[in-house]
Design a protein around this motif. Structure first.
Motif, PDB file in Angstrom:
ATOM      1  N   TYR A 137      32.431  21.522  26.061  1.00 27.48           N
ATOM      2  CA  TYR A 137      31.675  21.513  27.307  1.00 27.48           C
ATOM      3  C   TYR A 137      30.658  22.654  27.236  1.00 27.48           C
ATOM      4  O   TYR A 137      30.969  23.792  27.610  1.00 27.48           O
ATOM      5  CB  TYR A 137      32.606  21.698  28.499  1.00 27.48           C
ATOM      6  N   PRO A 138      29.439  22.391  26.762  1.00 23.36           N
ATOM      7  CA  PRO A 138      28.487  23.484  26.519  1.00 23.36           C
ATOM      8  C   PRO A 138      28.076  24.235  27.784  1.00 23.36           C
ATOM      9  O   PRO A 138      27.797  25.430  27.731  1.00 23.36           O
ATOM     10  CB  PRO A 138      27.298  22.772  25.871  1.00 23.36           C
ATOM     11  N   ASP A 139      28.027  23.540  28.919  1.00 27.05           N
ATOM     12  CA  ASP A 139      27.622  24.198  30.162  1.00 27.05           C
ATOM     13  C   ASP A 139      28.757  24.997  30.794  1.00 27.05           C
ATOM     14  O   ASP A 139      28.511  25.860  31.639  1.00 27.05           O
ATOM     15  CB  ASP A 139      27.116  23.158  31.157  1.00 27.05           C
ATOM     16  N   LEU A 140      29.993  24.702  30.398  1.00 29.31           N
ATOM     17  CA  LEU A 140      31.149  25.399  30.955  1.00 29.31           C
ATOM     18  C   LEU A 140      31.727  26.418  29.983  1.00 29.31           C
ATOM     19  O   LEU A 140      32.558  27.248  30.361  1.00 29.31           O
ATOM     20  CB  LEU A 140      32.240  24.387  31.345  1.00 29.31           C
ATOM     21  N   GLY A 141      31.319  26.328  28.713  1.00 32.20           N
ATOM     22  CA  GLY A 141      31.773  27.292  27.722  1.00 32.20           C
ATOM     23  C   GLY A 141      33.231  27.147  27.333  1.00 32.20           C
ATOM     24  O   GLY A 141      33.884  28.129  26.975  1.00 32.20           O
ATOM     25  N   ILE A 142      33.760  25.907  27.387  1.00 32.96           N
ATOM     26  CA  ILE A 142      35.150  25.657  27.020  1.00 32.96           C
ATOM     27  C   ILE A 142      35.212  24.483  26.046  1.00 32.96           C
ATOM     28  O   ILE A 142      34.226  23.764  25.856  1.00 32.96           O
ATOM     29  CB  ILE A 142      36.037  25.352  28.252  1.00 32.96           C
ATOM     30  N   ALA A 143      36.394  24.288  25.448  1.00 31.24           N
ATOM     31  CA  ALA A 143      36.594  23.164  24.526  1.00 31.24           C
ATOM     32  C   ALA A 143      38.055  22.755  24.553  1.00 31.24           C
ATOM     33  O   ALA A 143      38.942  23.550  24.911  1.00 31.24           O
ATOM     34  CB  ALA A 143      36.169  23.542  23.109  1.00 31.24           C
ATOM     35  N   THR A 144      38.310  21.508  24.177  1.00 29.86           N
ATOM     36  CA  THR A 144      39.671  20.988  24.127  1.00 29.86           C
ATOM     37  C   THR A 144      39.840  20.099  22.910  1.00 29.86           C
ATOM     38  O   THR A 144      38.858  19.666  22.302  1.00 29.86           O
ATOM     39  CB  THR A 144      40.000  20.155  25.390  1.00 29.86           C
ATOM     40  N   VAL A 145      41.090  19.827  22.596  1.00 31.07           N
ATOM     41  CA  VAL A 145      41.426  18.856  21.558  1.00 31.07           C
ATOM     42  C   VAL A 145      42.315  17.797  22.188  1.00 31.07           C
ATOM     43  O   VAL A 145      43.307  18.110  22.859  1.00 31.07           O
ATOM     44  CB  VAL A 145      42.142  19.524  20.374  1.00 31.07           C
ATOM     45  N   ASN A 146      41.929  16.538  22.010  1.00 30.26           N
ATOM     46  CA  ASN A 146      42.702  15.370  22.438  1.00 30.26           C
ATOM     47  C   ASN A 146      42.929  15.286  23.943  1.00 30.26           C
ATOM     48  O   ASN A 146      43.862  14.626  24.402  1.00 30.26           O
ATOM     49  CB  ASN A 146      44.044  15.310  21.709  1.00 30.26           C
TER      50      ASN A 146
END
Length: 296
Positions: A137-146
């Motif tokens: 999520y480039p605008d939120l500065g987070i990432a997830t897997v699955n």
């Protein structure tokens, strides 16, 4: 035709209501609904030819059976203008209608076409890995897997690539299905009209762990989505390039993972690494100019 489309959707849903795995016929977004209606319309139109053929085959077998002495016997018959007109005109009209339907739906359901909405879209960058999905999520500065989470009634603008074999990103109940290819960026625009927990998967065979390359797509209320974002931000691990390389290593049956921060250029770096020094000049190539056909 709209009435026929609605009727066909009801009939299909009623007949298949006990089949939990037929998500494509149980859409939860406007794109998925349009695709289901397109399927239903195409089926009904083609049945205009199929049903009479089935009926006439059974009728002729019964009418001209060997034991029916009343059937008229015409060994010299060879041609009928009326029959020729019917068997050529009806299929020609059906093909013409399906051609127009395909042309219109190809443009209306173009996966690269942004959805019209008063709500500001959310951006999600998708990376297909062996054998897992990463969402940035480039605008939120987070990432997830699955695990993918989006606010309900909000357009989602996906950018999709692969850091492994070619895959196909697919959330059946929301619509879509578009390829994820290394060194290239593809796009997809979807929206969830109802809150829920929907299945996501890879629709393109990509090796040993393909059957478990699945994720959950959560359509949340604005309040629940905000809480989910805070939950991800509370995770202990950031996503930098060294962590990403460990995550990207081939693995199977991967659990959901959260990353509290992410390098903002990570997605572009993943795309570009396949094109450095390449001869094609295709670094970061966006396939929007090459997109063809409706979603899925």
């Amino acid at each position: 035709m709209p009435t026929l489309t609605g009727l066909s959707a009801v009939v299909l849903s009623a007949c298949l209501s006990g089949c939990n795995d037929l998500d494509l016929l149980n859409p939860k977004g406007s794109v998925g609904l349009a695709e289901r209606n397109l399927i239903a319309t195409s089926v009904w139109v083609m049945l205009i030819v199929v049903l009479p053929v089935i009926f006439l085959t059974l009728f002729f077998a019964w009418r001209y059976r060997a034991t029916n002495a009343e059937a008229e016997y015409k060994p010299g018959w060879s041609h009928s203008v009326a029959i020729e007109v019917v068997i050529w005109t009806v299929p020609a009209l059906i093909i013409l209608y399906l051609g127009i339907l395909t042309w219109n739906s190809t443009h209306e359901l173009d996966p690269y076409k942004p959805l019209e909405s008063q709500v500001k879209p959310i951006r999600v960058e998708v990376v297909a890995l062996d054998w897992k999905w990463m969402f940035i999520y480039p605008d939120l500065g987070i990432a997830t897997v699955n695990q993918l989470a989006v606010p309900v009634n909000t357009p989602v603008n996906f950018q999709i690539t692969s850091d492994a074999a070619m895959n196909s990103f697919f959330i059946p109940q929301l619509g879509g299905q578009i390829y994820a290819m290394a060194g290239m960026k593809t796009r997809l625009h979807l929206i969830a009209d109802q809150t829920g927990d929907y299945a996501g998967l890879s629709a393109n065979f990509s090796g040993r762990g393909f059957s478990d390359m699945k994720f959950r797509a959560l359509a949340l209320s604005p309040q629940d989505f905000t809480a989910w974002v805070q939950k991800v931000r509370a995770a202990s691990q950031p996503l930098n390039m060294s962590v990403y390389q460990a995550v990207a290593a081939p693995s199977e049956k991967n659990a959901v993972r959260y990353f509290s921060t992410v390098n903002g250029d990570l997605f572009d770096e993943i795309v570009a690494k396949y094109n450095v020094g390449g001869k094609d000049g295709m670094a970061g190539m966006d396939m929007s100019a090459h997109a063809a056909g409706p979603r899925g």
